[in-house]
Design a protein around this motif. Structure first.
Motif, PDB file in Angstrom:
ATOM      1  N   CYS A  43     -19.479  21.186  36.728  1.00 35.27           N
ATOM      2  CA  CYS A  43     -20.426  21.524  35.978  1.00 35.27           C
ATOM      3  C   CYS A  43     -20.282  22.609  34.846  1.00 35.27           C
ATOM      4  N   LEU A 179     -27.201  20.175  37.271  1.00 34.67           N
ATOM      5  CA  LEU A 179     -27.027  19.772  38.671  1.00 34.67           C
ATOM      6  C   LEU A 179     -28.056  20.775  39.379  1.00 34.67           C
ATOM      7  N   SER A 258     -29.129  11.623  31.204  1.00 33.98           N
ATOM      8  CA  SER A 258     -28.131  10.643  31.211  1.00 33.98           C
ATOM      9  C   SER A 258     -26.812  11.389  30.500  1.00 33.98           C
ATOM     10  N   LEU A 261     -25.319  13.978  33.058  1.00 37.94           N
ATOM     11  CA  LEU A 261     -24.922  13.459  33.999  1.00 37.94           C
ATOM     12  C   LEU A 261     -23.275  12.762  33.801  1.00 37.94           C
ATOM     13  N   LEU A 282     -20.187   8.312  39.384  1.00 40.22           N
ATOM     14  CA  LEU A 282     -21.444   8.296  38.966  1.00 40.22           C
ATOM     15  C   LEU A 282     -22.392   8.386  40.293  1.00 40.22           C
ATOM     16  N   LEU A 285     -23.191  11.854  41.808  1.00 41.89           N
ATOM     17  CA  LEU A 285     -24.035  12.753  41.058  1.00 41.89           C
ATOM     18  C   LEU A 285     -25.327  12.201  40.744  1.00 41.89           C
ATOM     19  N   PHE A 286     -25.853  11.110  41.091  1.00 38.28           N
ATOM     20  CA  PHE A 286     -27.038  10.476  40.682  1.00 38.28           C
ATOM     21  C   PHE A 286     -28.073  11.415  41.282  1.00 38.28           C
ATOM     22  N   ALA A 289     -27.994  15.055  40.033  1.00 37.27           N
ATOM     23  CA  ALA A 289     -28.157  15.326  38.705  1.00 37.27           C
ATOM     24  C   ALA A 289     -29.538  14.636  38.164  1.00 37.27           C
ATOM     25  N   PHE A 290     -30.311  13.945  39.040  1.00 41.21           N
ATOM     26  CA  PHE A 290     -31.506  13.277  38.721  1.00 41.21           C
ATOM     27  C   PHE A 290     -32.742  13.679  39.434  1.00 41.21           C
TER      28      PHE A 290
END
Length: 326
Positions: A43, A179, A258, A261, A282, A285-286, A289-290
């Protein structure tokens, strides 16, 4: 998998060694947390901001100090309270009799790594004072713009189980964090080792910088050069579309989410010694991050303390619906 990359094998390997050295340095004072430390380091390399939700005494301040020391960055801390004003963070202009003009006195935000402790205890007005700083890397006082030091990382903390006298962060503020992570308690064995080995001094105070400013700039450039195949961009956008079209969410992810991430995922790939992205980067981290950026459109959100678990569960469920590229 052999994917095209603009990074040479030598550059990739040197970057991996440097990142490993940083991770090991930070992990030496946060036992049993290497993978979480890896995400935090990535990060920083992505120039993103971190939100830590955890109970008091789990090592959030130690993590912030260890990251700052390992990267050789200037560290500052602000303890947020309900009576804090924006000027307490940003600084003020004071009239100088000798020079016959107003001089700007920088506030505690002017550090490369800023620990914003219990950020949700400050009023919305004070919280919003961080908004420009986190996005624009500048501070505006009396119509004057003052640049913040680079890199600039905000590591904010909040207690997930104490809500009395707090102001939940608005969506616009949450969207500024790359994050959201949780340290959690160490294993019993690791905590026993802390009890055995630690005296009055904090181990983090003995940490030294692992890289210098020039090497850090090289790592930032290397992150930008990590190759991302179009199939992975399609996969990322398919996940974003799944979240945006789901009736389970009344607030979904932004374009900023997006972009953020993808940059952290590039840093994660580089930390594993790859000059190219994999779907696994990916996938890892979804949720961090989301999940903090979405709002479930269910009655579960009426109970604030359940909102995090609910959003993480829904994001996990929706991501699982999207086929992973081979």
């Amino acid at each position: 998998m052999n994917a095209p990359t603009s990074l040479s094998t030598e550059t990739t390997e040197l970057a991996r060694r440097a990142i490993d050295a940083i991770i090991n340095n930070v992990a030496s004072v946060l036992l049993d947390k290497e993978e979480l430390v890896r995400r935090c380091v990535c990060c920083v390399l992505a120039e993103g901001h971190l939100l830590l939700e955890d109970h008091p005494g789990t090592g959030k301040t130690t993590l912030a100090k260890a990251l700052a020391r390992s990267f050789g960055l200037d560290f500052g801390r602000i303890q947020f309270t309900s009576d804090m004003l924006p000027s307490d963070i940003l600084g003020v202009s004071i009239y100088d009799e000798r020079e016959q003009r107003f001089l700007f006195q920088p506030g505690p935000i002017f550090h490369q790594v800023l620990l914003a402790d219990e950020i949700n205890r400050a009023s919305p007005r004070t919280q919003s004072a961080l908004l420009e700083a986190m996005h624009e890397q500048t501070v505006s006082v009396d119509n004057q713009c003052h640049p913040l030091p680079r890199p600039f990382l905000v590591l904010a903390t909040q207690n997930p189980s104490e809500f009395f006298g707090t102001y939940p962060l608005p969506e616009s503020q949450l969207d500024r964090f790359a994050l959201r992570l949780s340290l959690g308690f160490p294993s019993i064995a690791s905590e026993k080792e802390m009890l055995r080995s630690r005296g009055r001094k904090e181990p983090v105070d003995a940490l030294k910088a692992v890289i210098d400013a020039e090497r850090m700039s090289q790592l930032f450039e290397a992150v930008d050069q990590v190759h991302v195949d179009d199939s992975l961009l399609d996969y990322l956008m398919a996940v974003v579309d799944e979240l945006r079209s789901s009736p389970k969410l009344e607030l979904t992810v932004s374009t900023r989410a997006s972009l953020s991430l993808l940059r952290v995922a590039r840093a994660l790939a580089l930390s594993h010694g790859r000059g190219f992205l994999l779907a696994d980067d990916l996938l890892e981290l979804f949720v961090p991050a989301f999940a903090h950026r979405v709002r479930p459109g269910t009655s579960a959100l009426n109970a604030q303390r359940r909102s995090r678990q609910e959003s993480e569960r829904i994001v996990t469920e929706l991501v699982a619906k999207v086929p992973i590229p081979s």
